[in-house]
Design a protein around this motif. Structure first.
Motif, short mmCIF file in Angstrom:
data_model
loop_
_atom_site.label_atom_id
_atom_site.label_comp_id
_atom_site.label_asym_id
_atom_site.label_seq_id
_atom_site.Cartn_x
_atom_site.Cartn_y
_atom_site.Cartn_z
N ARG A 190 70.97 -51.87 5.16
CA ARG A 190 70.10 -52.32 4.04
C ARG A 190 70.07 -53.85 3.95
O ARG A 190 69.02 -54.44 3.76
N LYS A 191 71.22 -54.45 4.11
CA LYS A 191 71.28 -55.92 4.03
C LYS A 191 70.45 -56.55 5.14
O LYS A 191 69.72 -57.51 4.93
N ARG A 192 70.55 -55.99 6.35
CA ARG A 192 69.78 -56.55 7.46
C ARG A 192 68.28 -56.41 7.22
O ARG A 192 67.50 -57.30 7.52
N ILE A 193 67.89 -55.26 6.68
CA ILE A 193 66.47 -55.03 6.42
C ILE A 193 65.96 -56.07 5.40
O ILE A 193 64.93 -56.71 5.62
N VAL A 194 66.68 -56.23 4.32
CA VAL A 194 66.23 -57.14 3.25
C VAL A 194 66.09 -58.58 3.76
O VAL A 194 65.26 -59.34 3.28
N GLU A 195 66.86 -58.94 4.77
CA GLU A 195 66.81 -60.32 5.29
C GLU A 195 65.82 -60.48 6.46
O GLU A 195 65.69 -61.58 7.00
N TRP A 222 59.83 -58.76 -6.12
CA TRP A 222 60.85 -58.62 -5.08
C TRP A 222 60.43 -59.43 -3.85
O TRP A 222 61.19 -60.26 -3.33
N SER A 223 59.21 -59.15 -3.34
CA SER A 223 58.60 -59.93 -2.22
C SER A 223 59.49 -60.07 -0.99
O SER A 223 59.47 -61.11 -0.31
N ARG A 224 60.28 -59.06 -0.71
CA ARG A 224 61.12 -59.02 0.50
C ARG A 224 60.95 -57.64 1.13
O ARG A 224 60.32 -56.76 0.53
N PRO A 225 61.54 -57.40 2.27
CA PRO A 225 61.46 -56.05 2.85
C PRO A 225 62.20 -55.05 1.96
O PRO A 225 63.15 -55.42 1.27
N LEU A 226 61.75 -53.80 2.02
CA LEU A 226 62.40 -52.74 1.24
C LEU A 226 63.25 -51.84 2.14
O LEU A 226 62.72 -51.27 3.10
N PRO A 227 64.52 -51.69 1.85
CA PRO A 227 65.32 -50.69 2.58
C PRO A 227 64.99 -49.29 2.03
O PRO A 227 64.34 -49.17 0.99
N GLY A 228 65.46 -48.27 2.72
CA GLY A 228 65.28 -46.92 2.20
C GLY A 228 66.09 -46.72 0.93
O GLY A 228 66.95 -47.54 0.57
N PHE A 229 65.81 -45.60 0.25
CA PHE A 229 66.45 -45.35 -1.04
C PHE A 229 66.73 -43.85 -1.17
O PHE A 229 65.91 -43.03 -0.80
N GLY A 230 67.93 -43.52 -1.70
CA GLY A 230 68.20 -42.11 -1.97
C GLY A 230 69.60 -41.67 -1.63
O GLY A 230 70.54 -42.48 -1.59
N ASP A 231 69.72 -40.37 -1.37
CA ASP A 231 71.00 -39.70 -1.15
C ASP A 231 71.34 -39.77 0.35
O ASP A 231 70.59 -39.23 1.18
N TYR A 282 65.91 -38.61 0.72
CA TYR A 282 65.97 -40.05 1.01
C TYR A 282 64.54 -40.48 1.31
O TYR A 282 63.79 -39.76 1.95
N VAL A 283 64.15 -41.63 0.78
CA VAL A 283 62.77 -42.09 0.91
C VAL A 283 62.74 -43.39 1.71
O VAL A 283 63.52 -44.30 1.44
N THR A 284 61.83 -43.46 2.68
CA THR A 284 61.72 -44.69 3.46
C THR A 284 60.25 -44.88 3.88
O THR A 284 59.36 -44.17 3.38
N ALA A 285 60.02 -45.85 4.78
CA ALA A 285 58.65 -46.11 5.23
C ALA A 285 58.70 -46.63 6.66
O ALA A 285 59.73 -47.16 7.09
N VAL A 286 57.56 -46.53 7.36
CA VAL A 286 57.54 -47.01 8.75
C VAL A 286 57.46 -48.54 8.80
O VAL A 286 57.83 -49.15 9.81
N VAL A 287 56.99 -49.17 7.74
CA VAL A 287 56.94 -50.63 7.65
C VAL A 287 57.51 -51.03 6.30
O VAL A 287 57.20 -50.43 5.28
N ARG A 288 58.39 -52.05 6.30
CA ARG A 288 59.16 -52.36 5.06
C ARG A 288 58.57 -53.49 4.25
O ARG A 288 59.11 -53.84 3.20
N CYS A 289 57.53 -54.14 4.77
CA CYS A 289 56.89 -55.24 4.03
C CYS A 289 55.45 -54.85 3.75
O CYS A 289 54.81 -54.21 4.59
N VAL A 290 54.95 -55.27 2.59
CA VAL A 290 53.57 -54.90 2.23
C VAL A 290 52.58 -55.54 3.21
O VAL A 290 52.63 -56.74 3.46
N PRO A 291 51.69 -54.73 3.81
CA PRO A 291 50.71 -55.29 4.74
C PRO A 291 49.36 -55.52 4.04
O PRO A 291 49.00 -54.77 3.13
N PRO A 292 48.59 -56.54 4.46
CA PRO A 292 47.25 -56.72 3.90
C PRO A 292 46.43 -55.44 4.07
O PRO A 292 46.46 -54.82 5.14
#
Ligand code: SF4
Length: 224
Positions: A5-10, A38-47, A108-118
Motif C-alpha cells: 500500500r505504501k509503495r502504491i501511494v508513492e 487525496w490526489s495520489r494513487p489509491l491502494p486496494g481496500f478491504g478484508d 477486497y476492492v481494487t482497480a486496474v489503474v490507481r490514479c484518476v485518468p482523464p
C-alpha cells in the motif's frame, strides 16, 4: 500488504496521470470546495482474508481521488456499497469517506489503474505500469475464490495479471458481458464479469439495480 500500500501511494510512474490527479483537485466543483483532495494513487481496500476480489477501472475524479479510498464518495461507490451490504460483504450500505466506519468482510476492492485518468480512459502503457500492483495484491490474497471484474477494461487488466501469475491457466475465450461466470482450467478462482456501476450505465438504464444485485447474489451462492 501494508508495505505494498505504501509503495502504491508513492507511485509516480505515469506522468500524465500524476499531473491529472492534482489538476482535478484544483478544478474541484463548489460542493467540494472545502475538501482536501487525496490526489495520489489509491491502494486496494478491504478484508485481507477475502474470498471475493472486486476489480474496477480507476478512481473517480471526485470520488476516490477526493476521498482517498476505492469506490468511496461517488455514485459508483454508492451502488457498490449497497450491493455489498445487501449480500453480507459490508457492515454498512454507504461508503462516504475514509473515517466513516465502513468496512468489508470477505471482500477486497481494487482497480486496474490507481490514479484518476482523464475521461476515465487510461492508456495501455498506464494499464501496464499499474498491472504489477494488481499482480501483487492477488498474490497476497491467499483465500481468493472469486474475482469480479467491473467493465471490459477491468477484465482486460485482470486477465493480463492472471496470465503473469498463472501462465498455464486456460484464459482463452473469456469475453466481457454482464453476469457471466467463468471457471478457467488451472486457475484457482472463478471469474465473474459485470457492467461497471458508473453513472453512464446506471443513469442510462444500461445497468438496472436488479441486474446489478443479481451478480452479488450469484457470487454469494457460489461462496456458500
Ligand atoms: S496509475 Fe498506477 S502505475 Fe501509474 S502512477 Fe498511478 S499508481 Fe503508479
Amino acid at each position: 500488504m501494508e508495505e505494498l500500500r505504501k509503495r502504491i501511494v508513492e507511485c509516480d510512474l505515469c506522468p500524465r496521470l500524476v499531473r491529472f490527479r492534482v489538476e482535478v483537485a484544483k478544478r474541484r466543483p463548489k460542493r467540494y470546495k472545502d475538501w482536501e483532495y487525496w490526489s495520489r494513487p489509491l491502494p486496494g481496500f478491504g478484508d485481507e482474508k477475502a474470498r471475493l476480489l472486486i476489480v474496477g477501472l480507476a478512481p473517480a475524479a471526485h470520488g476516490g481521488n477526493r476521498t482517498g479510498r476505492m469506490f468511496t464518495g461517488d455514485g459508483s461507490g454508492s451502488w457498490l456499497a449497497k450491493a455489498l451490504y445487501e449480500t453480507g460483504f459490508a457492515n454498512k450500505p454507504e461508503s462516504l469517506h475514509r473515517e466513516d466506519g465502513f468496512s468489508l468482510k470477505d471482500a477486497y476492492v481494487t482497480a486496474v489503474v490507481r490514479c484518476v485518468p482523464p475521461k476515465n480512459r487510461p492508456n495501455s502503457e498506464e494499464i501496464e505500469n499499474c498491472n504489477q500492483y494488481l499482480v501483487e495484491e492477488i498474490k497476497h490474497l491467499k483465500n481468493l475464490k472469486v474475482i469480479l471484474c467491473l467493465g471490459s477494461v477491468a477484465l482486460k487488466g485482470t486477465l493480463k495479471a492472471l496470465k503473469k501469475l498463472y501462465p498455464e491457466a486456460d484464459l482463452k475465450g473469456i469475453k466481457f458481458g454482464h453476469g457471466l461466470l467463468y471457471r478457467p482450467s488451472k486457475l484457482p478462482f472463478l471469474l465473474v464479469t459485470s457492467y461497471h456501476p458508473s453513472r453512464q450505465n446506471t443513469q442510462t438504464g444500461r445497468l438496472r439495480w436488479e441486474e446489478w444485485i443479481s451478480v452479488f447474489k450469484k457470487i454469494r451462492e457460489v461462496l456458500r
